[in-house]
Design an enzyme around this catalytic site. Structure first.
Site, PDB file in Angstrom:
ATOM      1  N   ASP A 151      34.912  34.337  85.831  1.00  0.00           N
ATOM      2  CA  ASP A 151      36.370  34.282  85.885  1.00  0.00           C
ATOM      3  C   ASP A 151      36.905  35.066  84.688  1.00  0.00           C
ATOM      4  O   ASP A 151      36.327  35.000  83.591  1.00  0.00           O
ATOM      5  CB  ASP A 151      36.864  32.835  85.764  1.00  0.00           C
ATOM      6  N   HIS A 174      27.499  34.272  86.046  1.00  0.00           N
ATOM      7  CA  HIS A 174      26.656  34.225  87.236  1.00  0.00           C
ATOM      8  C   HIS A 174      26.150  35.618  87.603  1.00  0.00           C
ATOM      9  O   HIS A 174      26.627  36.628  87.096  1.00  0.00           O
ATOM     10  CB  HIS A 174      27.442  33.614  88.399  1.00  0.00           C
ATOM     11  N   SER A 203      34.556  35.227  75.669  1.00  0.00           N
ATOM     12  CA  SER A 203      34.280  36.582  75.233  1.00  0.00           C
ATOM     13  C   SER A 203      34.366  37.557  76.388  1.00  0.00           C
ATOM     14  O   SER A 203      35.251  37.451  77.228  1.00  0.00           O
ATOM     15  CB  SER A 203      32.923  36.663  74.546  1.00  0.00           C
TER      16      SER A 203
END
EC number: 4.1.1.65
Length: 280
Positions: free
Chosen positions: A88, A145, A249
């Site tokens: 995200d 992911h 980050s």
């Protein structure tokens, strides 16, 4: 505060000391104090807790537990695409790698060789390839992911600076992603093609972790350190968790030359979600 002043202050501030302090607080089991800090953070950054596997701030023993929270099942379905978004966040930049140079912001770029800790042989495999840089803000889900299925080949820890990686800093600091602390993960996809996921550290990012190694930093090593996994047959499926940031980050992805086409809805500053179509 102007962007110029913001960047100048970062040059002067004790970034490592601040990061170590934040890391200690984030791992502290502070009971009601920790819960209060989590509630304040949720309110300040408008975190959507309805997507979390546990939506009650009191369920998290440490701030790190909250920050790396799992999502409820089904919250991020995987698109039917060759590559899906690994996190995200928001697109920082994306596009072609131009003769080994990666675009950072208007008037600024950096070399793939520098990003990859001086490994010119590895960088050459992406010299005219493709890149995507995705920024994770404090409000985002912070697990990382796999964009596609892959076999892990190697991982490199690269010591460096701890500048913020927000858009203002990207516009103001030369070679930002190639000078900050980072973890370089090299994979091979099911067609035998290499791809790289670079986890970039930043101010107050207490640590970075991968599922095969655990916490990579701290300790913060004084020199580059490499691990070779070719003999261990570590394979991860598309959408499977590969790592996480303890505080937020940036992820930089590199792909070799070929007919890769990014999602046309992806533009600089556009929000993205883990699992949506990234490229075909």
């Amino acid at each position: 505060m102007s962007e110029r002043l913001f960047v100048l202050l970062q040059h002067a501030m004790p970034k490592l000391a601040l990061t170590r302090f934040a890391g200690c607080f984030a791992s502290w089991k502070g009971g009601s104090i920790t819960t209060a800090a989590i509630r304040r953070f949720i309110a300040r950054y408008h975190v959507d807790m309805s997507e979390a596997a546990s939506s009650d701030p009191a369920d998290y023993a440490t701030f790190n537990d909250f920050f790396t929270r799992a999502l409820r099942p089904g919250a991020r379905p995987l698109a039917d695409a060759r590559l899906v978004c690994p996190v995200d966040g928001a697109v920082s930049q994306l596009g072609p790698i131009d003769s080994g140079r990666i675009f950072q912001a208007k008037g600024r770029d950096y070399s793939a060789t520098a990003l990859l800790a001086g490994d010119a042989e590895l960088a050459a495999r992406f010299a005219d390839g493709h890149f995507a840089t995705i920024y994770l803000s404090p409000r985002d889900y912070h697990r990382i992911h796999m964009p596609c299925a892959g076999k892990l080949l190697e991982m490199t820890y690269v010591p460096g600076e701890l500048y913020s990686v927000n858009p203002a800093t990207a516009r103001g600091v030369e070679r930002l992603f190639a000078r900050n602390e980072r973890v370089v993960c090299v994979f091979e996809d099911e067609q035998g093609q290499p791809f790289v996921m670079v986890l970039v550290g930043a101010t107050i990012v207490g640590s970075m972790a991968t599922i095969w190694h655990g916490v990579v930093n701290p300790p913060r090593r004084p020199a580059v350190e490499k691990w070779d996994y070719r003999g261990q047959d570590i394979r991860l499926a598309k959408g499977e968790e590969m790592g996480r940031f303890l505080l937020g980050s940036t992820v930089v992805l590199l792909y070799p030359a070929g007919p890769l086409k990014f999602n046309p809805q992806w533009q600089a500053a556009s929000p993205v979600r883990m699992g949506e179509a990234m490229a075909s």
